[in-house]
Motif scaffolding. Structure first.
Motif, PDB file in Angstrom:
ATOM      1  N   ALA A  64       0.253   4.467   5.623  1.00  0.00           N
ATOM      2  CA  ALA A  64       1.026   4.222   6.846  1.00  0.00           C
ATOM      3  C   ALA A  64       1.211   5.505   7.652  1.00  0.00           C
ATOM      4  O   ALA A  64       1.341   5.469   8.879  1.00  0.00           O
ATOM      5  CB  ALA A  64       2.380   3.620   6.473  1.00  0.00           C
ATOM      6  N   ASN A  65       1.228   6.636   6.956  1.00  0.00           N
ATOM      7  CA  ASN A  65       1.453   7.918   7.641  1.00  0.00           C
ATOM      8  C   ASN A  65       0.219   8.411   8.415  1.00  0.00           C
ATOM      9  O   ASN A  65       0.325   9.332   9.224  1.00  0.00           O
ATOM     10  CB  ASN A  65       1.822   9.006   6.618  1.00  0.00           C
ATOM     11  CG  ASN A  65       3.197   8.775   6.018  1.00  0.00           C
ATOM     12  OD1 ASN A  65       3.959   7.940   6.513  1.00  0.00           O
ATOM     13  ND2 ASN A  65       3.510   9.470   4.938  1.00  0.00           N
ATOM     14  N   GLN A  70       2.612   4.758   1.006  1.00  0.00           N
ATOM     15  CA  GLN A  70       3.175   5.268   2.263  1.00  0.00           C
ATOM     16  C   GLN A  70       2.177   6.165   2.997  1.00  0.00           C
ATOM     17  O   GLN A  70       2.127   6.204   4.220  1.00  0.00           O
ATOM     18  CB  GLN A  70       4.473   6.031   1.957  1.00  0.00           C
ATOM     19  CG  GLN A  70       5.233   6.494   3.175  1.00  0.00           C
ATOM     20  CD  GLN A  70       5.589   5.355   4.137  1.00  0.00           C
ATOM     21  OE1 GLN A  70       5.951   4.252   3.720  1.00  0.00           O
ATOM     22  NE2 GLN A  70       5.445   5.608   5.440  1.00  0.00           N
ATOM     23  N   THR A 120       0.850  -1.205   0.000  1.00  0.00           N
ATOM     24  CA  THR A 120       0.000   0.000   0.000  1.00  0.00           C
ATOM     25  C   THR A 120       0.885   1.254   0.000  1.00  0.00           C
ATOM     26  O   THR A 120       2.085   1.182   0.274  1.00  0.00           O
ATOM     27  CB  THR A 120      -0.930   0.021   1.231  1.00  0.00           C
ATOM     28  OG1 THR A 120      -0.126  -0.029   2.397  1.00  0.00           O
ATOM     29  CG2 THR A 120      -1.911  -1.133   1.221  1.00  0.00           C
TER      30      THR A 120
END
Ligand SMILES: Cc1ncc(COP(=O)(O)O)c(C=O)c1O
Length: 385
Positions: free
Chosen positions: A8-9, A5, A3
């Motif tokens: 994730a952030n 970034q 996926t």
């Protein structure tokens, strides 16, 4: 699966986290009272539901909607703005239908913010002002909000290097989560500031109609020069108990409206036209239900404030919104208090810090729970202290 970034952030979405904790307790057979989420517990008014029932039978409404909103919907939004605020808008160029104001907030980032550019975000506020930036590789500058400054987001302290790369600034009064209200002078300063720094000013007026004790929130578009630099967001969600229907509108500066419309026409296909017809009935039909809703929330507000004060928890008396913003007792942080209340009282309150750094030291209590459950929740909290 690889996926992006940006996923994730993202911080965990507050309300999804709250739902998860509630589900885990409920699965153990525990009776949890949620004062966490601001989602009206009373139904959409009957005359709006009836308008929808008629609209859904109209085959013309079954096709793709207009990207920008049906002309009759945008005209109704303009008429509502005129009768409520005496603000005159061109419904063709200055009004845009939204699939809820959350959608508009999120897509504004695509329209205005490039990689590494800043958005000025209230020190505590609706989470999408921050997460929307993460989605496009943008940066957040948190504008401090304190009890001393009346929770009016302090844009003037933003450093020059941030301002050089700032493209948008969000403000929102009546405010979620603090329930603060703004003065005309604050709006005027924000307009002048946005003009000076060439920043799009967005006033999120999601709670415009939920006022108490004679308070009626203004529109920023009433202020001189606002239309040169600002847009404003209004939503049927809280005003007409239509959170599930997904219908709102943006209005104001025509270039900003056009840019947001361009993004939307490449991403979504507009609000279901039958829902727009129901929203027209909501805005132009009888407004008694909104007045009754304000009475209901005022009664609950007073009930919660009285109970909180009895147990020594400080909270200002809000003039608007569906929230009480309460200071956590000595020795707690927002999250440690919310966690204690959840574990020991089986009551969910939203930790203020989840709305941004200025929310630390507070919790938000939502008034969208029936009176008896609200009373029971406060009794349970009292028993834990
Ligand atoms: C300040 C604020 N803005 C926007 C929204 C989103 O509202 P909607 O997408 O339902 O119009 C909310 C919802 O709680 C809110 O509190």
């Amino acid at each position: 699966m690889r996926t992006a970034q940006r996923i994730a952030n993202l911080p965990p979405y507050l309300f999804a986290e709250i739902d998860r904790k509630k589900a885990a307790k409920t699965a153990q057979g525990i009776d949890v009272i949620s004062l966490g989420i601001g989602d009206p517990d009373t139904p959409t008014p009957e005359h709006i539901v009836d308008a929808m029932a008629t609209a859904i039978r109209n085959p013309a409404n079954h096709q793709y909607p207009s990207y920008v909103g049906a002309p009759r919907y945008r005209a109704a939004c303009a008429q509502w703005m005129r009768s409520r605020f005496d603000v005159n808008l061109d419904s063709d160029t200055e009004v845009l239908a939204l699939i809820g104001s959350k959608e508009g907030i999120a897509h504004l980032f695509t329209a205005f913010v490039d990689l590494g550019e800043y958005t000025l975000v209230p020190g505590c506020g609706y989470p999408v002002y921050h997460t929307g930036g993460i989605m496009v590789g943008g940066l957040t500058h948190w504008m401090p909000m304190t009890e001393e400054n009346g929770f009016l987001a302090d844009f003037e302290s933003a450093p020059a290097d941030v301002l050089a790369k700032a493209k948008m600034m969000f403000i929102s009064y009546p405010n979620n989560p603090t329930s603060a209200i703004a003065t005309e002078a604050y709006f005027d300063k924000a307009i002048a500031f946005a003009r000076e720094h060439d920043i799009l000013l967005i006033h999120d007026n999601a709670y415009s109609e939920i006022g108490f004790d004679g308070y009626a929130a203004p529109s920023i578009l009433e202020r001189p020069g606002a239309r040169d630099v600002a847009i404003e967001l209004f939503s049927c969600s809280k005003t007409y108990n239509m959170t599930g229907w997904r219908v709102a509108f943006a209005c104001g500066n025509h270039e900003a409206i056009k840019a947001l419309g361009t993004v939307k026409s490449n991403i979504d296909s507009g609000v279901f036209t039958a829902v727009q017809d129901a929203a027209i009935e909501a805005m132009l039909g009888p407004q008694d239900s909104t007045r009754e809703l304000c009475d209901l929330y005022r009664r609950r507000r007073d009930l919660v404030l009285e109970a909180l004060r009895k147990i020594g928890i400080q909270a200002a008396t809000p003039k608007a919104t569906i929230f009480v913003w309460a200071r956590v007792p000595e020795g707690f942080t927002s999250t440690s208090f919310a966690e204690k209340v959840l574990q020991e009282a089986n009551v969910i309150v939203a930790p203020g810090s989840a709305y941004g750094p200025s929310g630390e030291g507070f919790v938000r209590i939502s008034l969208t729970t029936p009176d008896d459950r609200l009373e029971e929740a406060v009794r349970r909290i009292e028993a834990t202290l």
